[in-house]
Design a protein around this motif. Structure first.
Motif, PDB file in Angstrom:
ATOM      1  N   MET A 100       0.896  -1.560  -0.183  1.00  0.00           N
ATOM      2  CA  MET A 100       0.094   0.002   0.300  1.00  0.00           C
ATOM      3  C   MET A 100       0.821   1.425  -0.027  1.00  0.00           C
ATOM      4  SD  MET A 100      -3.547   0.863   2.323  1.00  0.00           S
ATOM      5  CE  MET A 100      -4.640   2.646   2.629  1.00  0.00           C
ATOM      6  N   GLU A 101       0.368   2.778  -0.302  1.00  0.00           N
ATOM      7  CA  GLU A 101       1.016   3.507  -0.841  1.00  0.00           C
ATOM      8  C   GLU A 101       1.091   4.380   0.144  1.00  0.00           C
ATOM      9  OE1 GLU A 101      -0.915   2.302  -3.513  1.00  0.00           O
ATOM     10  OE2 GLU A 101       0.749   0.946  -3.939  1.00  0.00           O
ATOM     11  N   ASP A 102       1.923   5.070   0.424  1.00  0.00           N
ATOM     12  CA  ASP A 102       1.672   6.109   1.129  1.00  0.00           C
ATOM     13  C   ASP A 102       1.525   7.541   1.062  1.00  0.00           C
ATOM     14  OD1 ASP A 102       3.005   4.712   3.508  1.00  0.00           O
ATOM     15  OD2 ASP A 102       5.125   4.528   3.110  1.00  0.00           O
ATOM     16  N   TYR A 103       1.667   7.518  -0.088  1.00  0.00           N
ATOM     17  CA  TYR A 103       1.799   8.912  -0.699  1.00  0.00           C
ATOM     18  C   TYR A 103       1.017   8.383  -2.434  1.00  0.00           C
ATOM     19  CZ  TYR A 103       4.233  11.536   2.793  1.00  0.00           C
ATOM     20  OH  TYR A 103       4.193  12.400   4.450  1.00  0.00           O
ATOM     21  N   VAL A 104       0.423   9.449  -3.018  1.00  0.00           N
ATOM     22  CA  VAL A 104       0.293   8.876  -4.212  1.00  0.00           C
ATOM     23  C   VAL A 104       0.218  10.737  -5.243  1.00  0.00           C
ATOM     24  CG1 VAL A 104      -1.397   8.435  -6.645  1.00  0.00           C
ATOM     25  CG2 VAL A 104      -1.591   7.692  -3.973  1.00  0.00           C
ATOM     26  N   PHE A 105       1.064  10.947  -5.581  1.00  0.00           N
ATOM     27  CA  PHE A 105       1.447  12.047  -6.782  1.00  0.00           C
ATOM     28  C   PHE A 105       1.158  12.267  -7.853  1.00  0.00           C
ATOM     29  CE2 PHE A 105       5.746  12.572  -3.262  1.00  0.00           C
ATOM     30  CZ  PHE A 105       4.336  13.238  -1.618  1.00  0.00           C
ATOM     31  N   LYS A 106       0.660  13.090  -7.979  1.00  0.00           N
ATOM     32  CA  LYS A 106      -0.040  13.458  -9.627  1.00  0.00           C
ATOM     33  C   LYS A 106       1.172  14.478 -10.694  1.00  0.00           C
ATOM     34  CE  LYS A 106      -3.652  15.282 -12.342  1.00  0.00           C
ATOM     35  NZ  LYS A 106      -5.334  15.905 -12.622  1.00  0.00           N
ATOM     36  N   ILE A 107       1.791  13.876 -11.684  1.00  0.00           N
ATOM     37  CA  ILE A 107       2.291  14.253 -12.497  1.00  0.00           C
ATOM     38  C   ILE A 107       2.208  14.592 -13.958  1.00  0.00           C
ATOM     39  CG2 ILE A 107       5.058  14.880 -13.857  1.00  0.00           C
ATOM     40  CD1 ILE A 107       5.656  13.106 -11.650  1.00  0.00           C
ATOM     41  N   VAL A 108       2.361  16.065 -14.434  1.00  0.00           N
ATOM     42  CA  VAL A 108       1.214  16.574 -15.648  1.00  0.00           C
ATOM     43  C   VAL A 108       2.757  16.858 -16.179  1.00  0.00           C
ATOM     44  CG1 VAL A 108      -0.417  16.778 -15.372  1.00  0.00           C
ATOM     45  CG2 VAL A 108       1.051  18.173 -15.342  1.00  0.00           C
ATOM     46  N   VAL A 109       2.659  15.496 -17.472  1.00  0.00           N
ATOM     47  CA  VAL A 109       3.929  15.902 -18.551  1.00  0.00           C
ATOM     48  C   VAL A 109       3.432  16.648 -19.519  1.00  0.00           C
ATOM     49  CG1 VAL A 109       5.792  14.751 -20.166  1.00  0.00           C
ATOM     50  CG2 VAL A 109       4.690  13.244 -17.568  1.00  0.00           C
ATOM     51  N   ILE A 110       3.742  18.305 -20.226  1.00  0.00           N
ATOM     52  CA  ILE A 110       4.029  18.854 -20.892  1.00  0.00           C
ATOM     53  C   ILE A 110       4.520  19.516 -22.159  1.00  0.00           C
ATOM     54  CG2 ILE A 110       1.944  19.466 -19.126  1.00  0.00           C
ATOM     55  CD1 ILE A 110       3.429  22.314 -18.639  1.00  0.00           C
ATOM     56  N   GLY A 111       4.036  20.057 -23.011  1.00  0.00           N
ATOM     57  CA  GLY A 111       5.263  20.428 -23.785  1.00  0.00           C
ATOM     58  C   GLY A 111       4.437  20.289 -25.703  1.00  0.00           C
ATOM     59  N   ASP A 112       5.599  20.340 -26.238  1.00  0.00           N
ATOM     60  CA  ASP A 112       4.822  20.805 -28.002  1.00  0.00           C
ATOM     61  C   ASP A 112       4.682  19.208 -27.827  1.00  0.00           C
ATOM     62  OD1 ASP A 112       4.868  23.206 -28.005  1.00  0.00           O
ATOM     63  OD2 ASP A 112       6.902  24.136 -29.286  1.00  0.00           O
ATOM     64  N   SER A 113       4.082  19.308 -28.796  1.00  0.00           N
ATOM     65  CA  SER A 113       3.803  17.843 -30.129  1.00  0.00           C
ATOM     66  C   SER A 113       5.021  17.405 -30.385  1.00  0.00           C
ATOM     67  CB  SER A 113       2.952  18.300 -31.331  1.00  0.00           C
ATOM     68  OG  SER A 113       2.320  16.717 -31.532  1.00  0.00           O
ATOM     69  N   ALA A 114       5.696  15.840 -30.692  1.00  0.00           N
ATOM     70  CA  ALA A 114       6.452  15.710 -31.181  1.00  0.00           C
ATOM     71  C   ALA A 114       7.622  15.834 -30.002  1.00  0.00           C
ATOM     72  CB  ALA A 114       7.377  15.716 -32.499  1.00  0.00           C
ATOM     73  N   VAL A 115       8.165  16.395 -29.123  1.00  0.00           N
ATOM     74  CA  VAL A 115       8.658  16.601 -27.724  1.00  0.00           C
ATOM     75  C   VAL A 115      10.072  15.484 -27.501  1.00  0.00           C
ATOM     76  CG1 VAL A 115       8.589  18.571 -27.868  1.00  0.00           C
ATOM     77  CG2 VAL A 115       7.726  17.882 -26.705  1.00  0.00           C
ATOM     78  N   GLY A 116       8.950  14.206 -27.141  1.00  0.00           N
ATOM     79  CA  GLY A 116      10.082  12.955 -26.943  1.00  0.00           C
ATOM     80  C   GLY A 116       8.685  12.537 -25.317  1.00  0.00           C
ATOM     81  N   LYS A 117       7.536  12.961 -25.353  1.00  0.00           N
ATOM     82  CA  LYS A 117       7.409  13.389 -23.979  1.00  0.00           C
ATOM     83  C   LYS A 117       7.036  11.539 -23.537  1.00  0.00           C
ATOM     84  CE  LYS A 117       3.488  15.919 -24.450  1.00  0.00           C
ATOM     85  NZ  LYS A 117       4.284  16.818 -25.575  1.00  0.00           N
ATOM     86  N   THR A 118       5.547  10.994 -24.583  1.00  0.00           N
ATOM     87  CA  THR A 118       5.251  10.069 -24.181  1.00  0.00           C
ATOM     88  C   THR A 118       6.578   8.480 -24.481  1.00  0.00           C
ATOM     89  OG1 THR A 118       2.984  10.561 -25.500  1.00  0.00           O
ATOM     90  CG2 THR A 118       4.041   8.122 -25.571  1.00  0.00           C
ATOM     91  N   GLN A 119       7.567   9.280 -24.960  1.00  0.00           N
ATOM     92  CA  GLN A 119       8.902   8.809 -24.761  1.00  0.00           C
ATOM     93  C   GLN A 119       9.061   8.583 -23.688  1.00  0.00           C
ATOM     94  OE1 GLN A 119       9.070   6.054 -26.657  1.00  0.00           O
ATOM     95  NE2 GLN A 119       8.495   6.709 -28.521  1.00  0.00           N
TER      96      GLN A 119
END
Length: 190
Positions: free
Chosen positions: A1-20
């Motif tokens: 069981m987790e002690d913390y849950v942290f949300k991260i958003v990954v942002i930036g222009d298209s095709a900069v490699g966020k998904t990668q």
């Protein structure tokens, strides 16, 4: 069981490699034939930080302008953001402004220069690391260069974000305990 849950958003222009970058951190995979994200994609990874189990909920946002209204709603509740760029810095300031307009004021942001493996090819990489680092310092952001292709610094970038927000959350808890104790002492003194 987790002690913390942290949300991260990954942002930036298209095709900069966020998904990668995300794929390199979560299932540790890199796909040469990756397609552009449509709307939002979501992945998790649990890590240990300072003897606590932390679940990172990472929201990979589409970089295309047409999805901007949808993706900005996902900034709410995010404790961390990773702003990714690759060859140029053209829209980074706009992304920072948008994030600050929609996210919590205490959000921890890391500027990540992806595709660091291209750094030697000056014609292909228009932003020097020291220029990006200076911008990050001016804006109060953390900075790192990474390469989703080679995996260099990807883990470190995500873990730095998670460690920093863990430190912030721990500090706020400690301050709340001290406030409660001092209010209790004041009530007893009256």
């Amino acid at each position: 069981m987790e002690d913390y849950v942290f949300k991260i958003v990954v942002i930036g222009d298209s095709a900069v490699g966020k998904t990668q970058l995300l794929g390199c951190f979560t299932p540790d995979e890199f796909f040469l034939d990756s397609k552009s994200t449509i709307g939002i994609e979501f992945q998790t990874r649990t890590v240990d930080i300072a003897r606590h189990r932390v679940e990172a909920q990472i929201w990979d946002t589409a970089g295309q302008e047409r999805y901007r209204a949808v993706t900005s709603a996902y900034y709410r509740g995010a404790l961390n953001a990773m702003l990714v760029y690759d060859r140029t810095f053209d829209h980074v300031a706009r992304w920072v402004a948008e994030l600050r307009a929609h996210a919590d004021k205490s959000i921890v942001v890391m500027l990540v220069g992806n595709k660091a493996d291209l750094a030697g090819a000056a014609a292909r990489r228009a932003v020097a690391a020291d220029e990006a680092d200076a911008f990050a310092e001016e804006q109060g952001l953390f900075f790192s260069e990474a390469s989703a292709l080679s995996g260099d610094n990807v883990e470190r970038a995500f873990l730095t974000l998670l460690q920093e927000i863990h430190a912030n959350v721990s500090r706020k808890k400690l301050e709340a305990v001290h406030r409660a104790r001092s209010q209790g002492h004041q009530a007893v003194a009256r």
